[in-house]
Motif scaffolding. Structure first.
Motif, short mmCIF file in Angstrom:
data_model
loop_
_atom_site.label_atom_id
_atom_site.label_comp_id
_atom_site.label_asym_id
_atom_site.label_seq_id
_atom_site.Cartn_x
_atom_site.Cartn_y
_atom_site.Cartn_z
N VAL A 598 0.82 -1.21 0.00
CA VAL A 598 0.00 0.00 0.00
C VAL A 598 0.86 1.27 0.00
N ALA A 599 1.93 1.27 0.78
CA ALA A 599 2.73 2.48 0.97
C ALA A 599 3.24 3.08 -0.33
N PRO A 600 3.81 2.28 -1.26
CA PRO A 600 4.28 2.89 -2.52
C PRO A 600 3.14 3.52 -3.33
N ALA A 601 1.94 2.93 -3.24
CA ALA A 601 0.81 3.51 -3.96
C ALA A 601 0.43 4.86 -3.36
N VAL A 602 0.50 4.95 -2.03
CA VAL A 602 0.21 6.23 -1.38
C VAL A 602 1.20 7.30 -1.84
N ALA A 603 2.47 6.93 -1.88
CA ALA A 603 3.48 7.89 -2.31
C ALA A 603 3.33 8.24 -3.79
N ARG A 704 -6.75 -9.26 -2.19
CA ARG A 704 -7.11 -7.96 -2.75
C ARG A 704 -7.60 -7.06 -1.62
N LEU A 705 -7.18 -5.82 -1.68
CA LEU A 705 -7.57 -4.84 -0.66
C LEU A 705 -8.31 -3.70 -1.34
N ALA A 706 -9.54 -3.45 -0.89
CA ALA A 706 -10.37 -2.41 -1.48
C ALA A 706 -10.55 -1.26 -0.49
N PRO A 707 -9.73 -0.20 -0.58
CA PRO A 707 -9.94 0.96 0.30
C PRO A 707 -11.15 1.76 -0.17
N PHE A 708 -11.93 2.28 0.78
CA PHE A 708 -13.08 3.07 0.36
C PHE A 708 -13.25 4.35 1.17
N GLN A 709 -12.43 4.53 2.23
CA GLN A 709 -12.55 5.76 3.01
C GLN A 709 -11.22 6.07 3.68
N ALA A 730 -9.21 6.71 -3.12
CA ALA A 730 -9.03 5.27 -3.30
C ALA A 730 -8.71 4.93 -4.76
N ASP A 731 -9.40 5.59 -5.69
CA ASP A 731 -9.13 5.35 -7.11
C ASP A 731 -7.69 5.70 -7.47
N ARG A 732 -7.19 6.79 -6.88
CA ARG A 732 -5.81 7.18 -7.17
C ARG A 732 -4.82 6.15 -6.62
N LEU A 733 -5.12 5.61 -5.46
CA LEU A 733 -4.25 4.58 -4.91
C LEU A 733 -4.26 3.33 -5.78
N VAL A 734 -5.44 2.94 -6.24
CA VAL A 734 -5.54 1.76 -7.10
C VAL A 734 -4.78 1.98 -8.40
N ALA A 735 -4.94 3.18 -8.98
CA ALA A 735 -4.26 3.47 -10.24
C ALA A 735 -2.74 3.49 -10.07
N ALA A 736 -2.27 3.91 -8.88
CA ALA A 736 -0.82 4.00 -8.66
C ALA A 736 -0.23 2.70 -8.14
N ASP A 737 -1.07 1.70 -7.88
CA ASP A 737 -0.61 0.45 -7.27
C ASP A 737 0.13 -0.40 -8.29
N ALA A 738 1.36 -0.77 -7.98
CA ALA A 738 2.14 -1.62 -8.88
C ALA A 738 2.10 -3.08 -8.45
#
Length: 873
Positions: A598-603, A704-709, A730-738
């Motif tokens: 999750v952390a790299p997607a946040v960054a 699979r992890l689905a963040p929603f809030q 959440a969409d931005r995190l999913v899009a950035a998730d490698a």
């Protein structure tokens, strides 16, 4: 008109003979619940208010009631003759026990007036000698009331004086609740005038100097006021200069000051009393000897009138020299003053000959922030919302101030070691004086010196959670917790849950929508839309309900933040937990692997920059659903659902075959055969329903992890952002998730008052459930919403027909008439209360509240979960 001034919180003892008019006086000047009457107490314990035989029990009750009221800080009036010294002595003792001032109001009316009044009352059957004796006792008592301990004595001489009296309630001198700041609270100065001038300059004050260039006042262009915690004098190079400046600021209304123990000792010395001149007093007296006599007298008068503590900002801030426990806030007694000046000590001394102090702050549970000094510490350290601002300037440390309510520390380094300490004290490194923001938890807020640190881990106590508890929340006011529910929660929390320093939040339960009253469905979207329309919510968002397990995910940008703020073990940068506070997996490596995904997607999504305020520690808390369901509920699936499915699939087909064969032989089993075939079909549907949510995983493969809030980040919570904003993050995190771990959440906005939009939402739900989905969650688009009847449900779930087979059993559709009688009232109430507690915990944490206050709300969610409610809801 005779003006009788009494403290707003005190014990008023009416003194007068029978017939002097005490009850009439009390009824005229005090509220009906403020007066405790001895006659009333006699009536309670004996059914006869005139029974002298009931006097011992009546006064025991009276003293108890007086104590209860005084403990609550309520003005209390005792309506009894109180002409006997022993009766008054007991009341003075009760006042002292509760640290309030006793006040005597004497109604001294002529004896013949009292006799005539008693004669006119049928319940006064005692003789004239009783009133005569009381009058004699009264005359002997009046002059000695002050010596008995009454702080104020008002004597009303004659009937006219009694009639002309006006009772005026005056706040105690320490009660400045109406002063809301902003304030700059300054630690112990100890004669360090130059450092004080520098500190005031850095705080933004403009010094005012006299003709000789000496600072005599300081003003702030924004109207801020300084508050000094005492110990202005002794040990340092210029106590008179410090006094001249502080006295000028106080006299001009630009500052407040409480007494320190050094000021109290200086007053005694200047009054000519015999005192020890150790600990710097000799130097102060020598410095003052060079000043004019009128200045010394001004200093004596100023220090003599200093109060021991102040209660400020509607009770949210308390300033006392050595600190003050909650029971003493706003009270007045010698015991309170001693604590405020010297702290809580054991009476022993340490190896340096200094008093051994009890750690009162570690047990502090008050709602007010307490700022104090007295005991020099190398660093500013928050402990349970208390902060010591004495950082040893005179010993070569720093002079510190805290900006309130901003909670920013400003410090200047001592120019030199002005006095060698008895106990070794580290000399401080220079700082630039830039503000350092510090939350109540004491987490570092930045700054070049790094001098604001976390205190020792906050200690939690059993009485923080045990028994009947009432938790104050911003959203719902008082939320009550039953003792029996707390017991169950305590078992779970103490044995299985994560460290409370990590456990910032537990997600609330969620109520289903209202039960559908017709058709072949138990839950239908139209009920959810109609419910929100009734609550005045025009726009809702429908979110796909992932069939997994609720997971709260904590992500820190680095291990330093994780260790310093959350006490996570070395190398860990986050945590994952379920609704009961347990770790999602006992495997720490697997948990860290998920956090590392999750952390790299946040960054990469730039979320750190968007979600954090300047100076925030980089951490993020997400509300998520973790799939598959079997990743957490594997044992439940094997022992409950799979067992039911396997048994039904093993038995029912054979029963169908046997019944079909019986029918072929001419037996009348058609109805039973049809019912058994339906049961077999239901069993197949039941198995298919739960199998949709089961698949193999290996480590994170298949997870699979689905963040929603976004629950919180740094110093912020996000209940003020609508759900599309949360889903957008959440969409931005999913899009950035490698890593391929993160999963998006489909959604649809519906207008509850638009039939076409409602129909679209219903069709969308139907498509989700037809495709094997669990259903959807309907939430107010605006997120946190208050309607005409209070807080609106934060979300309701609408589950599909086949998913509900898992919940209610394979054949639940055959029992819909009975299931439609289910009651949702308690579930809805729980959902709202748990939501309010969950938000409260987050808001307390980001505001820096001490751990016990955060944990109180988190624990409350788990306690409510222990309440008996149908788990299928």
């Amino acid at each position: 008109m005779t003006r009788l001034e009494i403290p707003a919180t005190c014990l008023v003892v009416l003194v007068g003979t029978s017939g002097s008019g005490k009850s009439t006086f009390a009824a005229r000047h005090f509220g009906p619940f403020e007066t405790v009457s001895s006659d009333w107490c006699r009536g309670v314990v004996s059914d006869d208010p005139t029974s002298q035989a009931a006097t011992p029990e009546a006064f025991a009750l009276l003293h108890h009631l007086v104590g209860v009221r005084l403990r609550a800080g309520l003005l209390t009036v005792v309506d009894a003759t109180n002409v006997q010294p022993d009766a008054r002595r007991q009341l003075v003792a009760v006042a002292r026990e509760h640290d309030v001032l006793p006040v005597a109001i004497v109604l001294d009316v002529p004896e013949d007036v009292a006799q005539a009044r008693n004669a006119a009352r049928p319940d006064r059957g005692f003789g004239a000698h009783v009133v005569r004796r009381q009058a004699q006792q009264l005359r002997r008592s009046v002059r000695g009331l002050a010596r008995e301990g009454f702080r104020t004595v008002h004597v009303l001489d004659g009937v006219a004086a009694v009639e002309a009296a006006e009772v005026v309630r005056v706040p105690l001198r320490n009660d400045l609740r109406g002063e809301t700041g902003p304030f700059d609270v300054v630690g112990d100065v100890h004669g360090c005038r130059a450092e004080l001038e520098t500190l005031l300059d850095r705080l933004g004050y403009v010094l005012v100097r006299d003709a000789e260039g000496r600072p005599v006042d300081a003003t702030h262009p924004e109207g801020r006021r300084a508050v000094f915690v005492g110990d202005l004098v002794d040990r340092g190079p210029d106590s008179p200069g410090v006094l001249r400046l502080v006295m000028g600021m106080v006299d001009a209304g630009h500052a407040l000051c409480v007494s320190g123990n050094h000021e109290a000792k200086l007053v005694r010395a200047l009054a000519g009393r015999q005192v020890s001149t150790s600990h710097g007093l000799a130097e102060t007296l020598a410095q003052l000897a060079a000043e004019p006599p009128e200045f010394r007298e001004r200093v004596r008068a100023f220090c003599d009138r200093l109060v021991a503590h102040y209660v400020l900002d509607e009770g949210r801030l308390v300033v006392a020299h050595a600190g003050l426990k909650e029971a003493y806030h706003g009270r007045a007694s010698g015991r309170v003053r001693s604590f405020a000046l010297f702290g809580d000590t054991t009476g022993e001394t340490d190896e340096y000959g200094l008093p051994v102090r009890l750690p009162w702050a570690e047990d502090y549970r008050g709602s007010a922030t307490v700022l104090y000094g007295h005991t020099p510490t190398p660093a500013l350290t928050w402990v349970n919302d208390t902060l010591c601002l004495d950082t040893g300037c005179v010993f070569g440390g720093r002079l510190s101030a805290l900006r309130y309510p901003e909670r920013e520390a400003v410090q200047v380094t001592a120019e030199r070691v002005w006095c060698d300490p008895v106990r070794p004290f580290p000399r401080a490194e220079p700082v630039d004086g830039a503000p350092v923001a510090v939350g109540r938890s004491g987490a570092p807020g930045g700054g070049p010196d790094g001098d604001v640190v976390r205190g020792a881990p906050d200690r939690l106590r059993l009485d923080d959670v045990a028994g009947r508890r009432v938790v104050e929340t911003r959203l719902m006011g008082r939320v009550s917790l039953r003792p029996e529910d707390a017991v169950g929660a305590l078992e779970v929390m103490s044995r299985f849950a994560l460290d409370p320093r990590v456990l910032l939040h537990l997600p609330p339960t969620m109520s289903p929508c209202a039960t559908a009253r017709e058709g072949d469905l138990l839950e239908h979207p139209r009920e959810a839309f109609a419910q929100y329309a009734h609550d005045g919510v025009a726009d809702v968002v429908c979110e796909e309900k992932h069939m997994g397990s609720r997971a709260v995910v904590l992500v820190c940008r680095d291990a330093t933040v994780a260790a310093a703020r959350f006490a996570l073990p070395a190398g860990a940068t986050g945590a994952v937990w379920i609704r009961t506070g347990r770790a999602f997996w006992q495997d720490a490596a697997r948990t860290q692997a998920l956090v590392d995904a999750v952390a790299p997607a946040v960054a990469a999504a730039g979320a750190w920059d968007d979600l954090l305020a300047d100076g925030d520690d980089a951490w993020l808390l997400l509300d998520c659903e973790l799939l598959p369901w079997s990743a957490k509920a594997g044992e439940l699936l094997r022992t409950q659902y799979a067992a039911v499915g396997a048994a039904a699939r093993a038995v029912l087909p054979a029963a169908v075959d046997a019944l079909a064969a019986a029918g072929d032989r001419g037996l009348d089993v058609a109805e039973l055969l049809a019912r058994t075939r339906r049961r077999a079909d239901d069993a197949e549907r039941f198995t298919a329903a739960y199998c949709r949510y089961v698949w193999d995983v290996d480590g994170l493969d298949g997870v699979r992890l689905a963040p929603f809030q976004v629950l919180a980040a740094g110093s912020r919570t996000f209940t003020d952002r609508d759900h599309l904003w949360h889903l957008g993050v959440a969409d931005r995190l999913v899009a950035a998730d490698a890593s391929g771990v993160l999963l998006g959440t489909r959604r649809l906005v519906v207008r509850t008052g638009d039939p076409a939009s409602v129909a679209e939402g219903t069709a969308w739900w139907q498509a989700l459930t037809d495709d094997g989905g669990e259903g959807m969650v309907v939430k107010p688009l605006a997120n946190l919403v208050r309607g005409p009847r209070g807080l609106v449900q934060p979300g309701v779930k609408v589950r599909g027909r086949e998913y509900l087979r898992i919940v209610y059993g394979p054949e639940y559709t055959s029992h819909l008439p009975r299931l439609r009688q289910r009651s949702l009232g308690r579930k809805r109430s729980l959902a709202l209360r748990e939501y309010a507690l969950g938000v409260e915990a987050l808001e307390r944490y980001v505001a820096g509240a001490p751990l016990w206050r955060v944990h109180e709300a988190v624990f409350g969610v788990l306690a409510l979960e222990s309440a008996p409610v149908d788990p299928r809801l």
